[in-house]
Scaffold this motif. Sequence first.
Motif, mmCIF file in Angstrom:
data_model
loop_
_atom_site.group_PDB
_atom_site.id
_atom_site.type_symbol
_atom_site.label_atom_id
_atom_site.label_comp_id
_atom_site.label_asym_id
_atom_site.label_seq_id
_atom_site.Cartn_x
_atom_site.Cartn_y
_atom_site.Cartn_z
ATOM 1 N N THR A 159 0.842 -1.200 0.000
ATOM 2 C CA THR A 159 0.000 0.000 0.000
ATOM 3 C C THR A 159 0.876 1.249 0.000
ATOM 4 O OG1 THR A 159 -0.117 0.189 2.411
ATOM 5 C CG2 THR A 159 -1.742 -1.238 1.357
ATOM 6 N N CYS A 160 0.245 2.392 -0.258
ATOM 7 C CA CYS A 160 0.952 3.678 -0.244
ATOM 8 C C CYS A 160 1.352 4.004 1.193
ATOM 9 C CB CYS A 160 0.038 4.756 -0.808
ATOM 10 S SG CYS A 160 0.756 6.406 -0.723
ATOM 11 N N VAL A 161 2.620 4.327 1.410
ATOM 12 C CA VAL A 161 3.096 4.608 2.758
ATOM 13 C C VAL A 161 2.455 5.880 3.311
ATOM 14 C CG1 VAL A 161 5.135 6.009 2.161
ATOM 15 C CG2 VAL A 161 5.184 4.533 4.184
ATOM 16 N N CYS A 162 1.994 6.736 2.437
ATOM 17 C CA CYS A 162 1.404 8.013 2.863
ATOM 18 C C CYS A 162 -0.079 7.905 3.195
ATOM 19 C CB CYS A 162 1.558 9.062 1.772
ATOM 20 S SG CYS A 162 3.265 9.515 1.432
ATOM 21 N N CYS A 163 -0.828 7.108 2.431
ATOM 22 C CA CYS A 163 -2.291 7.144 2.576
ATOM 23 C C CYS A 163 -2.931 5.763 2.621
ATOM 24 C CB CYS A 163 -2.909 7.984 1.457
ATOM 25 S SG CYS A 163 -2.873 7.170 -0.148
ATOM 26 N N ASN A 164 -2.095 4.691 2.567
ATOM 27 C CA ASN A 164 -2.607 3.321 2.682
ATOM 28 C C ASN A 164 -3.449 2.828 1.514
ATOM 29 O OD1 ASN A 164 -1.652 1.695 4.694
ATOM 30 N ND2 ASN A 164 -2.936 2.615 6.271
ATOM 31 N N ILE B 78 2.610 7.922 -9.771
ATOM 32 C CA ILE B 78 2.262 8.532 -8.487
ATOM 33 C C ILE B 78 0.972 7.923 -7.950
ATOM 34 C CG2 ILE B 78 3.425 10.706 -9.090
ATOM 35 C CD1 ILE B 78 0.697 11.977 -9.464
ATOM 36 N N CYS B 79 0.771 8.050 -6.656
ATOM 37 C CA CYS B 79 -0.444 7.567 -6.009
ATOM 38 C C CYS B 79 -1.609 8.452 -6.422
ATOM 39 C CB CYS B 79 -0.258 7.601 -4.491
ATOM 40 S SG CYS B 79 -1.760 7.231 -3.575
ATOM 41 N N ALA B 80 -2.716 7.834 -6.836
ATOM 42 C CA ALA B 80 -3.861 8.596 -7.319
ATOM 43 C C ALA B 80 -4.572 9.348 -6.201
ATOM 44 C CB ALA B 80 -4.851 7.664 -8.023
ATOM 45 N N VAL B 81 -4.367 8.903 -4.972
ATOM 46 C CA VAL B 81 -5.099 9.519 -3.852
ATOM 47 C C VAL B 81 -4.326 10.688 -3.241
ATOM 48 C CG1 VAL B 81 -6.086 9.099 -1.559
ATOM 49 C CG2 VAL B 81 -6.322 7.384 -3.371
ATOM 50 N N CYS B 82 -3.009 10.504 -3.053
ATOM 51 C CA CYS B 82 -2.261 11.551 -2.333
ATOM 52 C C CYS B 82 -1.112 12.134 -3.141
ATOM 53 C CB CYS B 82 -1.750 11.002 -1.001
ATOM 54 S SG CYS B 82 -0.328 9.905 -1.189
ATOM 55 N N ASP B 83 -0.964 11.721 -4.409
ATOM 56 C CA ASP B 83 0.081 12.238 -5.297
ATOM 57 C C ASP B 83 1.500 11.875 -4.845
ATOM 58 O OD1 ASP B 83 -1.844 13.316 -6.932
ATOM 59 O OD2 ASP B 83 -1.648 15.358 -6.139
ATOM 60 N N ALA B 84 1.648 10.883 -3.990
ATOM 61 C CA ALA B 84 2.991 10.457 -3.600
ATOM 62 C C ALA B 84 3.760 9.946 -4.817
ATOM 63 C CB ALA B 84 2.910 9.346 -2.554
ATOM 64 N N HIS B 85 5.026 10.346 -4.920
ATOM 65 C CA HIS B 85 5.891 9.739 -5.938
ATOM 66 C C HIS B 85 6.151 8.293 -5.534
ATOM 67 C CE1 HIS B 85 9.214 9.169 -8.759
ATOM 68 N NE2 HIS B 85 9.907 8.657 -7.751
HETATM 69 ZN ZN LIG Z 1 -0.995 7.685 -1.419
#
Ligand SMILES: [Zn+2]
Length: 132
Positions: free
Chosen positions: A47-52, A96-103
């Motif tokens: 999962t995305c480390v920023c937003c799961n 990038i993550c579609a939810v939080c724009d994390a690279h």
């Molecule tokens: Zn994210």
Amino acid sequence: MTDKIVKTDAEWKAMLDGMQYQVTRHAATERAFTGQYWDHHEPGIYTCVCCNTPLFASDAKFDSGCGWPSYFEPLNPANVIEVVDRSHGMLRTEIICAVCDAHLGHVFPDGPPPTGLRYCINSASLRFDPQD
Ligand SMILES: [Zn+2]
């Protein structure tokens, strides 16, 4: 799909460790063979480390030999966004993550079947969720 998660730079910095912050919020790249997941083979979801947000499944992970976790497809294509990246004198496709724009990393057209794609992702932008 889901609503965007937006935080200030200071908020991200407070909730992430240094490498996670530099990679996800400033598109840094961890050194090859140094991340947590390049040689990780447990069944589960990354999962995305920023937003799961669920990003990649262990079923789609393969050993690319490049030193970063590599996947031939995202778990749900709607959860990642492709962005043209012209940095460092190269033409690449950033993911990038579609939810939080994390690279997250980049996608290259040299992966295995069935997609022929290689999603080359920084361990620092992922969190592993083990499953039976
Ligand atoms: Zn994210």
